[in-house]
Design an enzyme around this catalytic site. Sequence first.
Site, PDB file in Angstrom:
ATOM      1  N   THR A   1     -38.230  -7.016  42.992  1.00  0.00           N
ATOM      2  CA  THR A   1     -38.631  -7.368  44.362  1.00  0.00           C
ATOM      3  C   THR A   1     -39.719  -8.431  44.367  1.00  0.00           C
ATOM      4  O   THR A   1     -40.449  -8.593  43.377  1.00  0.00           O
ATOM      5  CB  THR A   1     -39.179  -6.115  45.079  1.00  0.00           C
ATOM      6  OG1 THR A   1     -39.418  -6.416  46.453  1.00  0.00           O
ATOM      7  CG2 THR A   1     -40.486  -5.636  44.476  1.00  0.00           C
TER       8      THR A   1
ATOM      9  N   THR B   1     -35.853   1.292  48.197  1.00  0.00           N
ATOM     10  CA  THR B   1     -36.288   0.040  48.812  1.00  0.00           C
ATOM     11  C   THR B   1     -37.001   0.406  50.121  1.00  0.00           C
ATOM     12  O   THR B   1     -36.765   1.480  50.669  1.00  0.00           O
ATOM     13  CB  THR B   1     -35.099  -0.891  49.118  1.00  0.00           C
ATOM     14  OG1 THR B   1     -34.182  -0.214  49.983  1.00  0.00           O
ATOM     15  CG2 THR B   1     -34.361  -1.303  47.849  1.00  0.00           C
ATOM     16  N   GLY B   2     -37.808  -0.514  50.595  1.00  0.00           N
ATOM     17  CA  GLY B   2     -38.552  -0.241  51.825  1.00  0.00           C
ATOM     18  C   GLY B   2     -40.032  -0.106  51.534  1.00  0.00           C
ATOM     19  O   GLY B   2     -40.507  -0.510  50.467  1.00  0.00           O
TER      20      GLY B   2
ATOM     21  N   SER C   1     -36.343 -11.529  49.603  1.00  0.00           N
ATOM     22  CA  SER C   1     -37.078 -10.325  49.220  1.00  0.00           C
ATOM     23  C   SER C   1     -37.103 -10.099  47.722  1.00  0.00           C
ATOM     24  O   SER C   1     -37.700  -9.132  47.251  1.00  0.00           O
ATOM     25  CB  SER C   1     -36.449  -9.108  49.902  1.00  0.00           C
ATOM     26  OG  SER C   1     -35.134  -8.901  49.425  1.00  0.00           O
TER      27      SER C   1
ATOM     28  N   ARG D   1     -51.514  -7.015  45.139  1.00  0.00           N
ATOM     29  CA  ARG D   1     -50.884  -5.760  45.617  1.00  0.00           C
ATOM     30  C   ARG D   1     -49.593  -5.509  44.821  1.00  0.00           C
ATOM     31  O   ARG D   1     -48.753  -6.378  44.693  1.00  0.00           O
ATOM     32  CB  ARG D   1     -50.569  -5.870  47.103  1.00  0.00           C
ATOM     33  CG  ARG D   1     -49.848  -4.627  47.696  1.00  0.00           C
ATOM     34  CD  ARG D   1     -48.346  -4.791  47.727  1.00  0.00           C
ATOM     35  NE  ARG D   1     -47.682  -3.707  48.464  1.00  0.00           N
ATOM     36  CZ  ARG D   1     -46.369  -3.526  48.482  1.00  0.00           C
ATOM     37  NH1 ARG D   1     -45.575  -4.335  47.815  1.00  0.00           N
ATOM     38  NH2 ARG D   1     -45.839  -2.532  49.159  1.00  0.00           N
TER      39      ARG D   1
ATOM     40  N   THR E   1     -35.998  -6.186  48.470  1.00  0.00           N
ATOM     41  CA  THR E   1     -35.838  -5.514  47.168  1.00  0.00           C
ATOM     42  C   THR E   1     -34.387  -5.196  46.844  1.00  0.00           C
ATOM     43  O   THR E   1     -33.577  -4.990  47.728  1.00  0.00           O
ATOM     44  CB  THR E   1     -36.631  -4.177  47.124  1.00  0.00           C
ATOM     45  OG1 THR E   1     -37.967  -4.432  47.461  1.00  0.00           O
ATOM     46  CG2 THR E   1     -36.560  -3.483  45.797  1.00  0.00           C
TER      47      THR E   1
ATOM     48  N   GLY F   1     -43.176   0.470  50.159  1.00  0.00           N
ATOM     49  CA  GLY F   1     -43.539   1.049  48.878  1.00  0.00           C
ATOM     50  C   GLY F   1     -44.696   2.014  48.931  1.00  0.00           C
ATOM     51  O   GLY F   1     -44.743   2.993  48.167  1.00  0.00           O
TER      52      GLY F   1
HETATM   53  N1  ASP Z   1     -40.507  -1.467  48.097  1.00  0.00           N
HETATM   54  C1  ASP Z   1     -40.962  -2.824  48.066  1.00  0.00           C
HETATM   55  C2  ASP Z   1     -42.452  -2.859  48.067  1.00  0.00           C
HETATM   56  O1  ASP Z   1     -43.056  -2.062  48.758  1.00  0.00           O
HETATM   57  C3  ASP Z   1     -40.506  -3.658  49.183  1.00  0.00           C
HETATM   58  C4  ASP Z   1     -39.156  -3.382  49.701  1.00  0.00           C
HETATM   59  O2  ASP Z   1     -38.386  -2.687  49.133  1.00  0.00           O
HETATM   60  O3  ASP Z   1     -38.801  -3.891  50.738  1.00  0.00           O
HETATM   61  O4  ASP Z   1     -43.004  -3.719  47.438  1.00  0.00           O
END
Ligand code: ASP
Length: 397
Positions: free
Chosen positions: A256, A289-290, A104, A266, A238, A292
């Site tokens: 990330t 994280t997660g 990631s 993107r 991330t 976005g």
């Molecule tokens: N937040 C990151 C994104 O959306 C991805 C992630 O944190 O898993 O690019």
Amino acid sequence: MKAWSRRKFFLTTLAGGMAASAQKLFGATVRSVNATAPSEDEGAPEPVPAQANAARGTRPLIVCAANGFQHLDKGMDILKKGGDTLDAVLAIVVEVENDPNDNSVGYGGLPNEEGEVELDAQVMHGPTRRAGAVGALKKIKNASLVAKCVMEKTDHIFIVGDGATRFAIAEGFAPMDLLTPKSREAWLRWKAKSSPFWAPGIDSPNWSYPAAENHDSPEKQELEEWFRHVVAHPPTGTINCLAVDAKGDISGTTTTSGMAWKIPGRVGDSPIIGAGNYVDNEVGAAGSTGRGEENIRVCGAHTVVEMMRKGMPPADACLEALQRISHNFKGDKTRLTEFAIQFYALNKDGVHGGATLWGPAPGTTANYAIHDGASAKQMPFKALFDYASKPTPKTPQ
Ligand code: ASP
């Protein structure tokens, strides 16, 4: 900003008003102690009220996503020797960027739909109030260091796409293929799932129904299981890392490879100042994280820092950002099962917190990592919603 201070903006934008002693935002309660904080209109900087936090803080302190746990000592060593907080957080995340097994972040990150790894990163340096960021950076594994270079060597803050790659090469970063054999194979499997032409044809001795695949060892079975999972559910990942030193100076970074199989170009929340990371040296820092897309819509990290400025403990401030995300879905828990998102925070006193949308399934844990100067530790996230209240997702998980 006399006539329209941050305090006035905050108060006027929260419809319904708030009682002075127990102010209710979307989801969390602002501690009453804050009602006595001097306002900017009176010309005084707004301090973080230390007494607002039930938990006592500790400095130096580092907070990061769980995938940085094993590298926390490196960052803490820097802080203990009096080093800079930005150097400390970068020492940690660079290890994760270099790790081919973290899919990631950096080298080995899962690629976009065309098989190219595109990295997003940002840094914020509290003491000098500076920031740098790169988006959709190709071919350079240490996106966080390129972001620092943008901050230090340019008059810009955010450089994206081919321009970011060219800038990095000009500054001496070595271009390389960021795909590992494993991440390339995962991408090819995803292609094969989307198009029959990316798998051996029916005339080939290698042709097979997916169900007929031969799993000859437990390792292979595990790998096959991982391939199946990442093809069906584009992973996010991330690392966000925040540090406060003994003097109270603060920095943060997020880096990330973003969402797997994304449309080229993107850019997620990670490099966006105020979304994937935010630092105010007088208050604290936060990151995420997660998914976005949801974080961008609430400027999550900035929201968390602003809540801490008003006296909220870090964990509650993280829950407030999650509550705003939930609010964007009118609290529809079925839709909210479709993604994951976490926030991390520390304040200037060295109090930390982290929160996630859904509590972990029974028998599992959901943690973030800290180093409090004594040792690295896993800390449980607070959850906005209990696992018990989670509806069955409509899409197969
Ligand atoms: N937040 C990151 C994104 O959306 C991805 C992630 O944190 O898993 O690019």
